[in-house]
Each structure stands twice: as structure tokens, then as C-alpha cells.
Write an enzyme that holds these catalytic residues in place. Structure first.
Site, short mmCIF file in Angstrom:
data_model
loop_
_atom_site.label_atom_id
_atom_site.label_comp_id
_atom_site.label_asym_id
_atom_site.label_seq_id
_atom_site.Cartn_x
_atom_site.Cartn_y
_atom_site.Cartn_z
N HIS B 119 0.71 -1.15 0.03
CA HIS B 119 -0.03 0.15 -0.04
C HIS B 119 0.86 1.23 0.01
CE1 HIS B 119 -2.75 2.95 1.69
NE2 HIS B 119 -3.80 2.04 1.58
N ASP B 196 3.60 -4.69 7.81
CA ASP B 196 2.28 -3.91 7.92
C ASP B 196 1.29 -4.99 7.99
OD1 ASP B 196 0.03 -2.78 7.21
OD2 ASP B 196 0.67 -1.89 5.20
N GLN B 199 -4.02 -5.63 7.15
CA GLN B 199 -5.10 -6.25 6.79
C GLN B 199 -5.15 -7.83 7.76
OE1 GLN B 199 -7.34 -5.51 4.63
NE2 GLN B 199 -6.43 -3.46 3.82
N LYS B 222 -9.64 -1.14 10.97
CA LYS B 222 -9.84 -2.24 10.10
C LYS B 222 -10.02 -3.49 11.09
CE LYS B 222 -6.90 -0.46 6.26
NZ LYS B 222 -7.44 0.06 5.34
N CYS B 360 -4.67 2.41 -3.62
CA CYS B 360 -3.17 3.03 -3.11
C CYS B 360 -2.31 1.88 -3.54
CB CYS B 360 -3.50 3.07 -1.61
SG CYS B 360 -4.91 4.52 -1.27
#
Lengths: 134, 402
Positions: B119, B196, B199, B222, B360
Site C-alpha cells: 500500500h 504492515d 489487513q 480495520k 493506493c
């Protein structure tokens, strides 16, 4: 305007216009970028000789670009500026009375129903900016 | 009542919008009732500024705020709450590492490695610091089988590599990356790794000790929590090396006219009055996830994904981007001859919310030669009937556009 109406306008104008856009062809020479970084729609408008455009975007932005090409055909710069200015004003205010084109009036109607002013005006604003600053 | 119905009943948005088919969970998830309650409770009866008040209300708010660090540490199997910094989201967390840790340690001809799947939030901060310092940004690309390979990463990492940053799950494609093996390759060369987990934090159990990462980030919104909240985990080896991007009240050790010193991480991220209400909401989300049967949740999401990908096989115009793993719940696709925005716009008229665009991830879409994709992303409250509605709406779109 209800859903049936918007679908009718897509069927009658937006889909056919976007499937076979007018003067949709890459050209050499000067080009103006019409780009919306939020959604990624990106067209180049080629301004040497008869105006052409090429790129990718949603059906509405592509159809609107196609109608812009039709409007600019055989126009000198002064006329072009006036036509574009008139259409941008009509879309922003949501009133189509000043327009003498059914297709352009349809775009104003779609804006009033669906928003998406950015899609409709993408190529128009880029061209206007080019003409006003060149 | 099945688990799915019980989960769904905890999300008030669906009582307010019974017709809504919400399939944009990779952008933001809906908020669970206990998060809403915790945040409302704070407003109604607990509101006070933390850390500096010599009165009961402030002390109570301070304790609950600090307790949340420990709760999140437990959630990630981190050693202590002192490894957990609060930010306003993954983007800020990554920026803190890029600018508050890496930038001052990065020299000309050093390099940073990121994957092509990132992203922009996990791409731009690294590109930015590399540009400033004359360092090289190296890109780990997908292998022939469409995966990130630890062996290919090992070839990119050398003695001038100062950090590797990679996501756990790709937001655009739904690929689940082999983070533990990727990290292991970096550990061999003592290169710090940032994961990261935006998600994956909701439904995938994360164990930072087992994973071996040095930095890990995720966002509250999220994982059924509030927007404007996020976490930066920093392992013990780097905890004292993370400097704040913002300075001000609340994070100092001493201040004089000529020189000031700051508290160590994680307290140095709390300049000004922190988002206490948000952090308590995030804590409530973590409580919900701690009680959630995550195996059942991932199985549910994988079933929905599979039902969708199998179901659209009957629509010849639909082309899936075949780089997803079902347990991510994320699938990107295109419909031949119809731009992704038109797909999303048409589905919206049937009350189906999906995302369209570049997600993104412009370098990734360039790499795959795609202008845009439509993306569906499932979560625990989605239902099989919603997949049926999605597929039938897509069929209707294809028929309409002919």
C-alpha cells in the site's frame, strides 16, 4: 430522477458513447493531461490540429471526453473556451437551459442524480485550464 | 443461530441499513457494539485528560489508557506494554519508523527493501527517506507463481540494507505473504523488518515473538475499532532508537531554555492530549477479537471468498486477478469492457458496497498492467446470501452493458 431513468440515460448515451468514443486516438505533439489522482482516471488530450484524446477512465468520464471532442470540432480557441466555460457552469449549477445539445444536457441531468461532477468535467476542466493558461 | 448470525448481530450498522451488503472491509470494517459502548461511556462518565491530573477521574482515565497498551501487548504476544505505541493509524506508525528511526541512520548507497505489493502507506515513507538520503529503494517482486519468495528477498538484502518493509496481507489482491520466512532471511543479516499488519490484525493471530519482526503496525478501524487509532509495535532491540515526529507536552522528561529530554518509546509518541477515547475503543475491539474464534472466522471468510470466486466462473466477462488467498477474504477482479468504477457504481444501486480503483497501490497495478480493479473484501458479518446478491447483480450488470 429514479434508477430506471439513470439506466435509460446510460443505455442511450453513456454506454454507446464510451464504447466508441469520438476522436479517441493517440497523436504526436502537444498534449494536455486530464488526471484524477483520487480515482486514477487518466486521459491525454492532443491539441495539435484537430483535437483528439486517449486514455482510461469510467464510462462517464470517457463519454464526456468524447462529447468534448465533438464540441471542439472545427472551433477556434475563443469559441472553444466559451463552449467549455458554458458547459462547466451548467454542470456546476445543475441547470442545462443554456445548453443547446441534448447529450450535454443529459450529462447535467446525470450530475444532478448521481453527483460525479469530477468524472463529467475531467477532460473539460483540463482543456479549459490549458486554453486559459497557454 | 449460527456463529455468523451472532457475529452480525453485534454490528449496529446492519440494523440501520438492513439492505446494505457491505463488502469494503479491506478499506474499513464496521464497528462492533462494545467499541461504540466503550467510547460512549468515556464521553458520558469518564472523560478527563490523562497523566497530569491529581484527581480520581484523571487517574482512572490514565489507568485505562495505559492498561490498553498491556492488553494490546498480550494480543500480539509482545513482551510488554512498553513495546506498544499509539498512533492514529498504520500510516502514521510507518512514518514514525521511517522518519523517527531510519532516516538518521540511512546514508548514501544504503538501501531499503519493500515489496511490490505494498500500500502507498508502506511505500511512500521509504521512498521519501531514500530520496532524501541518496539511498536505494529496492523492490521485491512477485515470483513466477505470483508470490513473494524468501529466496528472492535474500538475494536483494545485502550488507547495506537498513530495513525491509512488507505487508502480511496485500490490501489490493488478498495475497497472504509468508512473513515468518521472509523475516528469517533478514534476521540472518541482522536487518530490521517492519510488518504492515493492517489487513491481518483482525482475523489472523499475530505473535510478534514467533514472527520475529522488529516493527509491526496496524489500524483500529480495520479491526472493528475506531478510525484515528493505530498501533506501532517496536521490539526491544529498537525501542530506544525510535524518536518522535511530534514534540510537545506530555512526552518530556525535562525541559529547559537550552536543552530538553524526552521520555522513551512508547511514551514519546504521546505529545499533546492523546486520543484517549479512541484508544479505549481500540481496547474494546481487542477484547472482542480476543474472544472471537479466529479459526472459525477465517474459515467463514474463506468460504464466502470461495463461493464468490466459484460463482463468478459462470460469467465469462469476469476476470479475477488470481493472486489471492481465500483466508484473506479479499479478491480483485475486472469485468471485460466495463471500467471498475462503473462496476462499483452499478452495484451501489443494488445497495452493494465494493471498492474500485487503484487501492493506493499504483506501483503494483503498473506492474500487473492494470488501470484499476474492482475489489470485494469479506468479513465475519457477511453472509452467503450476500454473495448470491453480489453475483446476481454482476450478472445483471453484464447483461445491461451489452
Amino acid at each position: 430522477m429514479n434508477r430506471e431513468e439513470i439506466e435509460r440515460l446510460y443505455k442511450e448515451l453513456i454506454i454507446p458513447e464510451s464504447k466508441a468514443p469520438y476522436r479517441f486516438e493517440k497523436k504526436d505533439g502537444t498534449s494536455v493531461l486530464a488526471y484524477n489522482p483520487v480515482c486514477g482516471d487518466k486521459f491525454k488530450i492532443f491539441t495539435d490540429g484537430e483535437v483528439h484524446f486517449h486514455g482510461h477512465g469510467c464510462a462517464l468520464s470517457k463519454a464526456s471526453g468524447s462529447l468534448l471532442m465533438k464540441q471542439l470540432e472545427q472551433r477556434h480557441e475563443g469559441e472553444a473556451k466559451e463552449i467549455i466555460h458554458q458547459f462547466v457552469t451548467a454542470v456546476k449549477s445543475g441547470t442545462a437551459e443554456s445548453l443547446n445539445s441534448d447529450s450535454l444536457s443529459t450529462l447535467v441531468a446525470l450530475k444532478n442524480y448521481d453527483g460525479r461532477e469530477d468524472c463529467i468535467l475531467l477532460t473539460w476542466n483540463a482543456m479549459l485550464n490549458y486554453l486559459e493558461t497557454k | 443461530m449460527g456463529m455468523n448470525k451472532i457475529w452480525r448481530s453485534r454490528f449496529p450498522i446492519f440494523q440501520h441499513h438492513p439492505e446494505l451488503v457491505y463488502l469494503d472491509n479491506a478499506a474499513t470494517t464496521q464497528r462492533v457494539d462494545s467499541v461504540i459502548d466503550a467510547m460512549q461511556e468515556f464521553s458520558i462518565s469518564e472523560n478527563a485528560s490523562i497523566h497530569r491530573g491529581i484527581y480520581n477521574l484523571s487517574n482512572a482515565a490514565t489507568n485505562r489508557f495505559e492498561d490498553t497498551r498491556h492488553k494490546i501487548a498480550k494480543f500480539l504476544n509482545a513482551k510488554s506494554g512498553e513495546n506498544i505505541g499509539f498512533t492514529k493509524g498504520s500510516t502514521e506508525s510507518i512514518n514514525v519508523v521511517a522518519k523517527g528511526y531510519l532516516e538518521s541512520r540511512l546514508s548514501k548507497d544504503d538501501n531499503v527493501v519493500v515489496s511490490i505489493l505494498e500500500h502507498h502507506a508502506n511505500f511512500l515513507p521509504w521512498q521519501d527517506v531514500c530520496k532524501k538520503k541518496g539511498a536505494e529503494l529496492r523492490i521485491l517482486r512477485l515470483d513466477g507463481d505470483g508470490k513473494l519468495s524468501p529466496e528472492s528477498l535474500a538475494e536483494l538484502v545485502d550488507k547495506r540494507t537498513r530495513l525491509v518493509a512488507v505487508n502480511h496481507i496485500s490490501n489490493a489482491l488478498g495475497r497472504i505473504n509468508p512473513v515468518t520466512s521472509l523475516i528469517a532471511k533478514c534476521k540472518k543479516r541482522n536487518v530490521p523488518v517492519l510488518i504492515d499488519a493492517a489487513q491481518s490484525a483482525a482475523l489472523h493471530s499475530i505473535d510478534v515473538e514467533k514472527m520475529g519482526c522488529d516493527f509491526l503496525v496496524f489500524s483500529g478501524h480495520k479491526m472493528f475499532g475506531p478510525m484515528g487509532t493505530g498501533v506501532l509495535y517496536v521490539g526491544d532491540n529498537y525501542r530506544e532508537e525510535v524518536e518522535p515526529l511530534v514534540v510537545g507536552g506530555g512526552m518530556i522528561e525535562s525541559v529547559s531554555e537550552s536543552v530538553s529530554t524526552y521520555r522513551p518509546f512508547p511514551f514519546n509518541l504521546d505529545a499533546g492530549t492523546p486520543n484517549v477515547q479512541g484508544v479505549l475503543g481500540l481496547g474494546a475491539a481487542v477484547d472482542f477479537l480476543t474472544q472471537l474464534d479466529k479459526d472459525a472466522a477465517r474459515l467463514h471468510v474463506a468460504r464466502l471468498t470461495s463461493k464468490f470466486t466459484q460463482g463468478v466462473k459462470s460469467i465469462a466477462e469476469i476476470k479475477l486477478v488470481p493472486l489471492f488467498d481465500e483466508e484473506s477474504g479479499i479478491v480483485s477482479f475486472n469485468v471485460n469492457g466495463i471500467h471498475a468504477h462503473d462496476v462499483a457504481g452499478f452495484l451501489n444501486r443494488d445497495n452493494i458496497a465494493i471498492r474500485a480503483g487503484m487501492h493506493c497501490t499504483q506501483p503494483l497495478l503498473d506492474e500487473l498492467n492494470l488501470d484499476a480493479t474492482a475489489r470485494v473484501s469479506f468479513s465475519i458479518y457477511n453472509e452467503e446470501e450476500e454473495v448470491d446478491r453480489l453475483i446476481s447483480s454482476l450478472q445483471k450488470l453484464v447483461d445491461f452493458w451489452k
